[in-house]
Design a protein around this motif. Structure first.
Motif, PDB file in Angstrom:
ATOM      1  N   ILE A  39     -34.027   2.623  14.624  1.00  0.00           N
ATOM      2  CA  ILE A  39     -32.644   2.234  14.914  1.00  0.00           C
ATOM      3  C   ILE A  39     -31.992   1.572  13.697  1.00  0.00           C
ATOM      4  O   ILE A  39     -30.857   1.893  13.320  1.00  0.00           O
ATOM      5  N   LEU A  40     -32.714   0.654  13.059  1.00  0.00           N
ATOM      6  CA  LEU A  40     -32.140  -0.033  11.898  1.00  0.00           C
ATOM      7  C   LEU A  40     -31.898   0.934  10.744  1.00  0.00           C
ATOM      8  O   LEU A  40     -30.862   0.860  10.059  1.00  0.00           O
ATOM      9  N   LEU A  41     -32.840   1.838  10.510  1.00  0.00           N
ATOM     10  CA  LEU A  41     -32.669   2.793   9.419  1.00  0.00           C
ATOM     11  C   LEU A  41     -31.528   3.761   9.710  1.00  0.00           C
ATOM     12  O   LEU A  41     -30.749   4.109   8.805  1.00  0.00           O
ATOM     13  N   ASP A  42     -31.390   4.191  10.964  1.00  0.00           N
ATOM     14  CA  ASP A  42     -30.268   5.066  11.338  1.00  0.00           C
ATOM     15  C   ASP A  42     -28.934   4.397  11.027  1.00  0.00           C
ATOM     16  O   ASP A  42     -28.016   5.033  10.486  1.00  0.00           O
ATOM     17  N   LYS A  43     -28.817   3.124  11.375  1.00  0.00           N
ATOM     18  CA  LYS A  43     -27.564   2.401  11.113  1.00  0.00           C
ATOM     19  C   LYS A  43     -27.364   2.190   9.613  1.00  0.00           C
ATOM     20  O   LYS A  43     -26.234   2.256   9.107  1.00  0.00           O
ATOM     21  N   MET A  44     -28.437   1.937   8.891  1.00  0.00           N
ATOM     22  CA  MET A  44     -28.369   1.761   7.442  1.00  0.00           C
ATOM     23  C   MET A  44     -27.769   3.008   6.783  1.00  0.00           C
ATOM     24  O   MET A  44     -26.877   2.919   5.924  1.00  0.00           O
ATOM     25  N   GLU A  45     -28.246   4.168   7.199  1.00  0.00           N
ATOM     26  CA  GLU A  45     -27.796   5.417   6.587  1.00  0.00           C
ATOM     27  C   GLU A  45     -26.430   5.860   7.116  1.00  0.00           C
ATOM     28  O   GLU A  45     -25.607   6.387   6.362  1.00  0.00           O
ATOM     29  N   LYS A  46     -26.172   5.615   8.395  1.00  0.00           N
ATOM     30  CA  LYS A  46     -24.894   6.022   8.982  1.00  0.00           C
ATOM     31  C   LYS A  46     -23.722   5.273   8.362  1.00  0.00           C
ATOM     32  O   LYS A  46     -22.693   5.870   8.019  1.00  0.00           O
ATOM     33  N   TYR A  47     -23.882   3.954   8.206  1.00  0.00           N
ATOM     34  CA  TYR A  47     -22.770   3.134   7.721  1.00  0.00           C
ATOM     35  C   TYR A  47     -22.858   2.837   6.226  1.00  0.00           C
ATOM     36  O   TYR A  47     -21.989   2.157   5.685  1.00  0.00           O
ATOM     37  N   LYS A  48     -23.925   3.334   5.568  1.00  0.00           N
ATOM     38  CA  LYS A  48     -24.100   3.150   4.121  1.00  0.00           C
ATOM     39  C   LYS A  48     -23.992   1.669   3.727  1.00  0.00           C
ATOM     40  O   LYS A  48     -23.177   1.279   2.890  1.00  0.00           O
ATOM     41  N   VAL A  49     -24.845   0.868   4.368  1.00  0.00           N
ATOM     42  CA  VAL A  49     -24.839  -0.575   4.130  1.00  0.00           C
ATOM     43  C   VAL A  49     -26.129  -0.993   3.432  1.00  0.00           C
ATOM     44  O   VAL A  49     -27.058  -0.195   3.247  1.00  0.00           O
ATOM     45  N   ASP A  50     -26.198  -2.251   3.037  1.00  0.00           N
ATOM     46  CA  ASP A  50     -27.367  -2.788   2.329  1.00  0.00           C
ATOM     47  C   ASP A  50     -28.279  -3.608   3.229  1.00  0.00           C
ATOM     48  O   ASP A  50     -29.446  -3.825   2.902  1.00  0.00           O
ATOM     49  N   ILE A  51     -27.737  -4.103   4.351  1.00  0.00           N
ATOM     50  CA  ILE A  51     -28.510  -4.894   5.315  1.00  0.00           C
ATOM     51  C   ILE A  51     -28.078  -4.502   6.722  1.00  0.00           C
ATOM     52  O   ILE A  51     -26.878  -4.323   6.975  1.00  0.00           O
ATOM     53  N   VAL A  52     -29.044  -4.366   7.628  1.00  0.00           N
ATOM     54  CA  VAL A  52     -28.735  -4.184   9.047  1.00  0.00           C
ATOM     55  C   VAL A  52     -29.436  -5.299   9.816  1.00  0.00           C
ATOM     56  O   VAL A  52     -30.624  -5.554   9.625  1.00  0.00           O
ATOM     57  N   SER A  53     -28.696  -5.965  10.699  1.00  0.00           N
ATOM     58  CA  SER A  53     -29.231  -7.084  11.481  1.00  0.00           C
ATOM     59  C   SER A  53     -29.112  -6.779  12.965  1.00  0.00           C
ATOM     60  O   SER A  53     -28.083  -6.260  13.423  1.00  0.00           O
ATOM     61  N   CYS A  54     -30.166  -7.099  13.730  1.00  0.00           N
ATOM     62  CA  CYS A  54     -30.155  -6.853  15.174  1.00  0.00           C
ATOM     63  C   CYS A  54     -30.324  -8.161  15.954  1.00  0.00           C
ATOM     64  O   CYS A  54     -30.567  -9.221  15.375  1.00  0.00           O
TER      65      CYS A  54
END
Length: 329
Positions: free
Chosen positions: A99-114
């Motif tokens: 889930i975190l990696l999907d969001k990282m790649e989808k939104y092209k961000v440097d950090i994903v927090s849950c």
């Protein structure tokens, strides 16, 4: 793709649960780095046994140096494009990495927090009251502001996130040794150097609440670590004008939190000279200034007691003021 760093010290009761939750991840391109920080129980043996059953596991056995030192040891050997931290008494959802990696790649961000659960020994789980409720993408300054002005635990800790590893290497970010709440020293720097951060409300991490946790204990080490964190914030604020006002809010909140703890604990009153020294050398006459809206009622009352010289004499005045004001609302 992802290096997961697990610092380990004398948690044999919880360790297998932690490692099993990582091995069960639906995303499998993982490097799992188990850092045995000089454990005196069976943790080292457990790590070696897991290494034999899964070749994604690396084990580091080292002399005890504390949580920060163990995490730094893991960062130094990590080969993944991304980093995650999982504390050895905690565990994670089977789909956390995916889930975190999907969001990282989808939104092209440097950090994903849950978001996460507080996991109690009696089997009760409590959802963390995350301040940001929906999927949100923020730039670095927006995230720093949220961290210092709208405090919530999920923004404060390092273990419920996925990071681009280059944030650590490019900006030479390491965990400081010898302190409690070491996350407070680096997380805001990671936010600052990231271009974009994605915050989601999915509950993917289980944060174990242990009675003997060092972080949860009120102690002189706890207070002194917070004082060092105040100094660290101030140094960074001098070098980065674009977030100075947010850092100043964080500094003042930490300062007043230290004061509140000392009020409640007579055994810690000897630390009041350390606190007074902070006020004398860091703060102007008006601690709050224009940022008063970002402070809690409790902290406002604490400040009033400081200015009337009652802070170390009358323990319950603070609570009387709060009760009166609440009754008038």
């Amino acid at each position: 793709m992802i290096s997961i760093i697990v610092p380990i010290y004398n948690v044999e009761k919880y360790l297998s649960r932690c490692i099993d939750s990582i091995l069960k991840q639906s995303f499998t391109d993982l490097e799992i780095i188990l850092v045995d920080d000089g454990s005196t129980d069976n943790c080292g043996k457990i790590c070696d046994e897991y290494k034999l059953i899964d070749d994604r596991i690396k084990v580091i056995h080292k002399k005890n140096g504390g949580l920060s030192d163990a995490r730094n040891a893991g960062i130094r050997v990590a080969k993944g494009k991304y980093l995650m931290f999982v504390d050895s008494d905690d565990f994670i959802n089977d789909d956390m990495c995916k889930i975190l990696l999907d969001k990282m790649e989808k939104y092209k961000v440097d950090i994903v927090s849950c978001n996460f659960f507080f996991n109690y020994n009696n089997g009760i789980r409590k959802i963390n009251n995350q301040s940001i409720k929906t999927v949100t993408v923020l730039n670095n300054l927006e995230t720093v502001k949220a961290y210092f002005c709208n405090y919530s635990v999920d923004l404060n800790v390092v273990w419920n996130k996925l990071y681009k590893k280059e944030l650590f290497s490019k900006y030479n970010i390491i965990f400081p040794k010898g302190y409690i709440h070491e996350d407070n020293f680096i997380i805001y720097k990671l936010y600052y150097y990231a271009k974009k951060i994605c915050i989601i409300n999915d509950i993917l991490y289980f944060y174990e609440q242990r009675d003997n946790s060092i972080v949860g204990k009120i102690s002189s080490q706890n207070i002194l670590s917070q004082i060092e964190c105040i100094k660290d914030h101030c140094v960074f604020a001098k070098e980065h004008d674009d977030i100075k006002k947010y850092l100043n809010i964080g500094v003042r909140n930490l300062y007043l939190n230290c004061i509140s703890i000392i009020i409640k604990n007579k055994k810690l009153r000897y630390l009041k000279s350390n606190i007074k020294d902070i006020e004398k050398n860091i703060f102007s006459k008006n601690i709050f200034g224009k940022n008063v809206i970002f402070f809690s009622l409790k902290n406002l009352m604490t400040y009033l007691l400081i200015k009337t010289n009652c802070i170390f004499q009358v323990k319950k005045i603070q609570y009387i003021f709060i009760s009166i004001i609440k009754s008038l609302r």
